[in-house]
Design a protein around this motif. Sequence first.
Motif, short mmCIF file in Angstrom:
data_model
loop_
_atom_site.label_atom_id
_atom_site.label_comp_id
_atom_site.label_asym_id
_atom_site.label_seq_id
_atom_site.Cartn_x
_atom_site.Cartn_y
_atom_site.Cartn_z
N ASP A 176 1.00 -1.18 -0.02
CA ASP A 176 0.06 0.13 -0.14
C ASP A 176 0.84 1.16 0.18
OD1 ASP A 176 -2.60 -1.53 0.10
OD2 ASP A 176 -2.02 -1.70 2.08
N MET A 177 2.05 1.18 0.28
CA MET A 177 3.04 2.05 0.65
C MET A 177 3.99 2.42 -0.67
SD MET A 177 4.22 2.66 4.44
CE MET A 177 4.90 4.19 4.15
N ILE A 178 4.50 1.27 -1.05
CA ILE A 178 5.50 1.31 -2.24
C ILE A 178 5.00 0.80 -3.60
CG2 ILE A 178 7.46 0.80 -0.43
CD1 ILE A 178 7.65 -1.83 -1.56
N GLY A 179 3.80 0.22 -3.68
CA GLY A 179 3.22 0.03 -4.93
C GLY A 179 3.24 -1.75 -5.10
N TYR A 180 2.99 -2.06 -6.23
CA TYR A 180 2.86 -3.48 -6.63
C TYR A 180 3.03 -3.68 -7.85
CZ TYR A 180 -1.78 -2.50 -8.03
OH TYR A 180 -2.81 -1.60 -8.75
N TYR A 181 3.59 -4.93 -8.31
CA TYR A 181 3.64 -5.54 -9.65
C TYR A 181 2.41 -5.67 -10.35
CZ TYR A 181 5.35 -7.80 -13.99
OH TYR A 181 5.36 -8.37 -15.01
N ASN A 182 1.90 -5.22 -11.62
CA ASN A 182 0.45 -5.43 -12.20
C ASN A 182 0.76 -6.43 -13.28
OD1 ASN A 182 -1.58 -5.46 -13.84
ND2 ASN A 182 -2.15 -3.44 -13.21
N GLU A 183 0.36 -7.64 -12.98
CA GLU A 183 0.72 -8.91 -13.77
C GLU A 183 -0.09 -8.77 -15.22
OE1 GLU A 183 2.36 -11.55 -13.49
OE2 GLU A 183 2.81 -11.77 -11.20
N PHE A 184 -0.96 -8.03 -15.24
CA PHE A 184 -1.84 -7.63 -16.72
C PHE A 184 -1.17 -6.80 -17.43
CE2 PHE A 184 -4.96 -5.35 -19.17
CZ PHE A 184 -5.45 -6.62 -19.81
N THR A 185 -0.64 -5.65 -17.01
CA THR A 185 0.26 -4.78 -17.87
C THR A 185 1.49 -5.03 -17.80
OG1 THR A 185 0.48 -3.25 -15.95
CG2 THR A 185 -1.47 -3.04 -17.05
N GLY A 186 2.14 -5.77 -16.81
CA GLY A 186 3.39 -6.03 -17.04
C GLY A 186 4.40 -4.87 -16.51
N LYS A 187 3.64 -3.88 -15.68
CA LYS A 187 4.39 -2.77 -15.22
C LYS A 187 4.36 -2.99 -13.78
CE LYS A 187 5.28 -0.61 -19.06
NZ LYS A 187 6.61 -0.56 -19.59
N LEU A 193 5.85 7.51 -2.80
CA LEU A 193 7.12 7.27 -1.87
C LEU A 193 8.22 6.11 -2.32
CD1 LEU A 193 8.23 6.99 1.14
CD2 LEU A 193 6.57 4.96 1.67
N LEU A 194 7.88 5.19 -3.13
CA LEU A 194 8.97 4.43 -3.72
C LEU A 194 9.95 5.37 -4.67
CD1 LEU A 194 9.89 1.60 -4.50
CD2 LEU A 194 8.42 1.45 -6.20
N GLN A 195 9.16 6.21 -5.37
CA GLN A 195 10.21 6.93 -6.28
C GLN A 195 11.18 7.87 -5.42
OE1 GLN A 195 7.69 9.39 -8.85
NE2 GLN A 195 6.23 7.88 -8.98
N LYS A 196 10.75 8.23 -4.16
CA LYS A 196 11.44 9.37 -3.34
C LYS A 196 12.71 8.41 -2.70
CE LYS A 196 10.06 13.53 -4.36
NZ LYS A 196 11.39 14.42 -4.63
N MET A 197 12.25 7.19 -2.37
CA MET A 197 13.28 6.35 -1.46
C MET A 197 14.29 5.94 -2.56
SD MET A 197 10.69 3.54 0.52
CE MET A 197 11.78 2.30 0.51
N TYR A 198 13.82 5.68 -3.66
CA TYR A 198 14.92 5.49 -4.69
C TYR A 198 15.65 6.47 -5.21
CZ TYR A 198 16.83 3.22 -9.19
OH TYR A 198 17.66 2.49 -10.22
N LYS A 237 22.15 -2.84 5.56
CA LYS A 237 21.69 -4.08 5.50
C LYS A 237 20.17 -4.19 5.54
CE LYS A 237 25.53 -6.70 7.67
NZ LYS A 237 25.82 -7.43 8.73
N ARG A 238 19.86 -2.84 5.57
CA ARG A 238 18.26 -2.31 5.46
C ARG A 238 17.77 -2.40 3.96
NH1 ARG A 238 18.72 3.05 9.34
NH2 ARG A 238 19.61 2.02 11.22
N TYR A 239 17.21 -3.55 3.46
CA TYR A 239 16.66 -3.84 2.18
C TYR A 239 15.13 -4.03 2.34
CZ TYR A 239 21.04 -3.21 -0.36
OH TYR A 239 22.11 -2.80 -0.86
N ILE A 240 14.32 -3.51 1.54
CA ILE A 240 12.90 -3.81 1.55
C ILE A 240 12.81 -4.53 0.26
CG2 ILE A 240 12.24 -1.44 0.44
CD1 ILE A 240 9.73 -1.94 2.51
N ASP A 241 11.78 -5.47 -0.01
CA ASP A 241 11.37 -6.24 -1.05
C ASP A 241 10.66 -5.62 -1.62
OD1 ASP A 241 12.99 -8.69 -0.69
OD2 ASP A 241 11.40 -9.03 0.79
N VAL A 242 10.82 -5.40 -2.97
CA VAL A 242 9.84 -4.64 -4.32
C VAL A 242 9.09 -5.50 -4.98
CG1 VAL A 242 9.81 -2.98 -5.74
CG2 VAL A 242 11.43 -2.58 -3.80
N VAL A 243 10.00 -6.48 -5.64
CA VAL A 243 9.42 -7.40 -6.56
C VAL A 243 10.27 -8.82 -6.24
CG1 VAL A 243 8.61 -5.83 -8.60
CG2 VAL A 243 11.16 -6.45 -8.29
#
Length: 431
Positions: A176-187, A193-198, A237-243
Amino acid sequence: MLLLQFLWELLSSRTAIGIYAIIVLALIIVLVIAVLRADSARVQVVAPPKDQKRTNGERSSSTPGTPERADGESRFFMLSKTDRTMKKYAAPAHRDDVTLQSFCESFQAYAAGNLGLYYDISDIRRFISNLGVSHILVMQGMSGTGKTSLAYAFGEFIGNPSVIVPIQPMWKERTDMIGYYNEFTGKFNETLLLQKMYEANYSKDMYITVLDEMNIARVEYYFAEFLSLLELPDPNKRYIDVVSDVQKGDPKLLKNGRLKLPANMWFVGTANNDDSTFAISDKVYDRAMVINLDRKTQFFEAAKAPQVRISAEQFDAMVARARKEYGMTARNARRLRALDAYMIDKFKITFGNRIMKQIKQYIPVYLACGGDELDALDDILSKKVFRKLEAQNPIYVRNSVEELCGYLDELFGYDRMKLCKEYLRRFERAA
């Protein structure tokens, strides 16, 4: 009437019923064929080359059923764009003229003179000092006292606008905070927040993320992974799973589908305590620093002031220097031990190692910001120790308030620890 009767007899005849049956059967056949074709397309996966082997622990480099994309096209549009734009990034220059005290005073002047936002210098000192202790802050108080605007103003002051994340009532997990992978669009559906973290992983600037109305959903649900990662002592060592996989064209800073939680980002949550919100759990309170904003500061004259853009490294260096130059006096250390013994005997409550560590880290930074040691103790004890009385028997606590206030007077002086005594007397008013 004769025409309607004729049509009814025609439509209900055996011939018409037979036609209906043929049409329904044809539709069923078409539907079955369509389903079989869809299943066939779903299971057709291109096998990887024979010489492509995956080592143990390495994530998959492809996802079955992923829509085809042109070579070099990324499923992360905004993150890949950041890879390009941050090539021109210039880090803040080191400022020899900035101290924690001047930083606080300049921020107060900038907020008032440039933004028309007025804050007492003690609230500014608390805010800056809390940033020096924890990367999680909770600002609570009545609506309209300037909780969100304080964090917003700080982003403007340091020349890097704060990210405002309006929390939604249905949020339950990190996607809900960083987003999710859309299987239908492939995007990947990227959040701000994810953009700013990156972006922060490329940058040396200070980043402020505001979790606006953080307790309108359960903080320990949607923010759980962040809370755990921020407990790790090593920021690298603080890594968060994205995909869950790796694909060609993914952004450069994604490592096996994970993104490092940037050490130069602070999370500031604003909280209202009313019937529409959830109580913030001890898990969150114990890890976060807390600021109470219960009243608005009166207008005062202030001229326009310049921004003060410093790097997160310089801010951390000023905090480290404050801890070398300042510290809790031996007299106040004895007072804390006496208060701890009293709280254990009277309420079965102890400070605990985490709270003691926060107290020892907070006091030197508050002093370097221009504050007073007993004021710092008063502030942090009211939010970290006496808050735990809310879990005790309310009648017992209410009957013990005056005795406890008298003990604070005996330990620290009659005219001190005003925040603690004000907080304790709320139990009496709640009767």
